[in-house]
Design a protein around this motif. Sequence first.
Motif, PDB file in Angstrom:
ATOM      1  N   ALA A  47     -15.462 -63.276  -0.896  1.00  0.00           N
ATOM      2  CA  ALA A  47     -14.705 -62.957   0.322  1.00  0.00           C
ATOM      3  C   ALA A  47     -15.195 -63.826   1.470  1.00  0.00           C
ATOM      4  CB  ALA A  47     -14.840 -61.481   0.658  1.00  0.00           C
ATOM      5  N   THR A  48     -16.510 -64.042   1.558  1.00  0.00           N
ATOM      6  CA  THR A  48     -17.066 -64.879   2.625  1.00  0.00           C
ATOM      7  C   THR A  48     -16.512 -66.293   2.544  1.00  0.00           C
ATOM      8  OG1 THR A  48     -19.086 -63.562   2.675  1.00  0.00           O
ATOM      9  CG2 THR A  48     -19.207 -65.778   3.619  1.00  0.00           C
ATOM     10  N   LEU A  49     -16.431 -66.858   1.354  1.00  0.00           N
ATOM     11  CA  LEU A  49     -15.886 -68.209   1.173  1.00  0.00           C
ATOM     12  C   LEU A  49     -14.429 -68.269   1.640  1.00  0.00           C
ATOM     13  CD1 LEU A  49     -16.307 -71.094  -0.090  1.00  0.00           C
ATOM     14  CD2 LEU A  49     -15.306 -70.123  -2.161  1.00  0.00           C
ATOM     15  N   ILE A  50     -13.642 -67.284   1.264  1.00  0.00           N
ATOM     16  CA  ILE A  50     -12.231 -67.261   1.642  1.00  0.00           C
ATOM     17  C   ILE A  50     -12.061 -67.139   3.156  1.00  0.00           C
ATOM     18  CG2 ILE A  50     -10.096 -65.898   1.492  1.00  0.00           C
ATOM     19  CD1 ILE A  50     -10.906 -65.288  -1.447  1.00  0.00           C
ATOM     20  N   VAL A  51     -12.792 -66.201   3.763  1.00  0.00           N
ATOM     21  CA  VAL A  51     -12.679 -65.984   5.206  1.00  0.00           C
ATOM     22  C   VAL A  51     -13.203 -67.199   5.972  1.00  0.00           C
ATOM     23  CG1 VAL A  51     -13.462 -64.556   7.151  1.00  0.00           C
ATOM     24  CG2 VAL A  51     -12.745 -63.471   5.005  1.00  0.00           C
ATOM     25  N   ALA A  52     -14.337 -67.749   5.547  1.00  0.00           N
ATOM     26  CA  ALA A  52     -14.903 -68.921   6.227  1.00  0.00           C
ATOM     27  C   ALA A  52     -13.943 -70.110   6.167  1.00  0.00           C
ATOM     28  CB  ALA A  52     -16.251 -69.288   5.610  1.00  0.00           C
ATOM     29  N   ILE A  98      -6.680 -63.599  -0.043  1.00  0.00           N
ATOM     30  CA  ILE A  98      -6.481 -64.790  -0.868  1.00  0.00           C
ATOM     31  C   ILE A  98      -6.913 -66.048  -0.116  1.00  0.00           C
ATOM     32  CG2 ILE A  98      -4.625 -63.829  -2.264  1.00  0.00           C
ATOM     33  CD1 ILE A  98      -2.619 -65.337  -0.469  1.00  0.00           C
ATOM     34  N   MET A  99      -7.348 -67.037  -0.898  1.00  0.00           N
ATOM     35  CA  MET A  99      -7.743 -68.325  -0.331  1.00  0.00           C
ATOM     36  C   MET A  99      -6.515 -69.067   0.176  1.00  0.00           C
ATOM     37  SD  MET A  99      -9.899 -71.380  -2.200  1.00  0.00           S
ATOM     38  CE  MET A  99     -11.413 -70.418  -2.232  1.00  0.00           C
ATOM     39  N   ASN A 100      -6.670 -69.772   1.314  1.00  0.00           N
ATOM     40  CA  ASN A 100      -5.540 -70.540   1.842  1.00  0.00           C
ATOM     41  C   ASN A 100      -5.510 -71.953   1.247  1.00  0.00           C
ATOM     42  OD1 ASN A 100      -7.471 -71.997   3.304  1.00  0.00           O
ATOM     43  ND2 ASN A 100      -6.620 -71.516   5.296  1.00  0.00           N
ATOM     44  N   ILE A 101      -4.368 -72.616   1.371  1.00  0.00           N
ATOM     45  CA  ILE A 101      -4.193 -73.942   0.770  1.00  0.00           C
ATOM     46  C   ILE A 101      -5.102 -74.988   1.415  1.00  0.00           C
ATOM     47  CG2 ILE A 101      -2.245 -74.585   2.244  1.00  0.00           C
ATOM     48  CD1 ILE A 101      -1.088 -76.056  -0.271  1.00  0.00           C
ATOM     49  N   LEU A 102      -5.432 -74.816   2.690  1.00  0.00           N
ATOM     50  CA  LEU A 102      -6.307 -75.789   3.338  1.00  0.00           C
ATOM     51  C   LEU A 102      -7.702 -75.750   2.737  1.00  0.00           C
ATOM     52  CD1 LEU A 102      -5.064 -75.237   6.977  1.00  0.00           C
ATOM     53  CD2 LEU A 102      -4.533 -77.159   5.466  1.00  0.00           C
ATOM     54  N   THR A 103      -8.184 -74.565   2.400  1.00  0.00           N
ATOM     55  CA  THR A 103      -9.483 -74.450   1.734  1.00  0.00           C
ATOM     56  C   THR A 103      -9.414 -75.046   0.336  1.00  0.00           C
ATOM     57  OG1 THR A 103      -9.969 -72.463   3.027  1.00  0.00           O
ATOM     58  CG2 THR A 103     -11.303 -72.840   1.050  1.00  0.00           C
ATOM     59  N   THR A 104      -8.332 -74.751  -0.378  1.00  0.00           N
ATOM     60  CA  THR A 104      -8.139 -75.333  -1.702  1.00  0.00           C
ATOM     61  C   THR A 104      -8.152 -76.855  -1.628  1.00  0.00           C
ATOM     62  OG1 THR A 104      -6.901 -73.416  -2.515  1.00  0.00           O
ATOM     63  CG2 THR A 104      -6.507 -75.512  -3.632  1.00  0.00           C
TER      64      THR A 104
END
Length: 137
Positions: free
Chosen positions: A24-29, A56-62
């Motif tokens: 969750a921290t990775l996704i939020v960060a 859920i993870m956003n596309i920019l993080t992906t």
Amino acid sequence: MSGRTFESLVQGERLAPLTIPVTATLIVAGAIASRDFEPVHHDKDEANRRGLPNIIMNILTTNGFIARYVTDWSGPEARLRSISTRLGVPNFPGDTMKIMGEVTRVGAEGRREAELQVRIVNGLGEHAFSTVVVAFP
């Protein structure tokens, strides 16, 4: 992963896979860093209201992870020319994403570039499929 030279590139070469736990921290960060304040990227209750089991993870993080994966392989002298990504299943906290890549073209039209296909998979299936073009000095 180590840096590459253009002369060492081989079509069909597979890049070493990279495994990253999704938290969750990775996704939020990632959402905060990319200034994406859409609630499904940081608010579990809102994600649930929208029919998702979690954030859920956003596309920019992906795309950031795809860029990191390719630049870790290509080295500091190479430059990303383009990344084209098609999203699949979401990345949820508690899963693990595995990033894999393959060199699909080298030196098209006389350019010192390589095209790679990069895939990210998780426990649900394919999270992302990308075509990445990298230029070499």
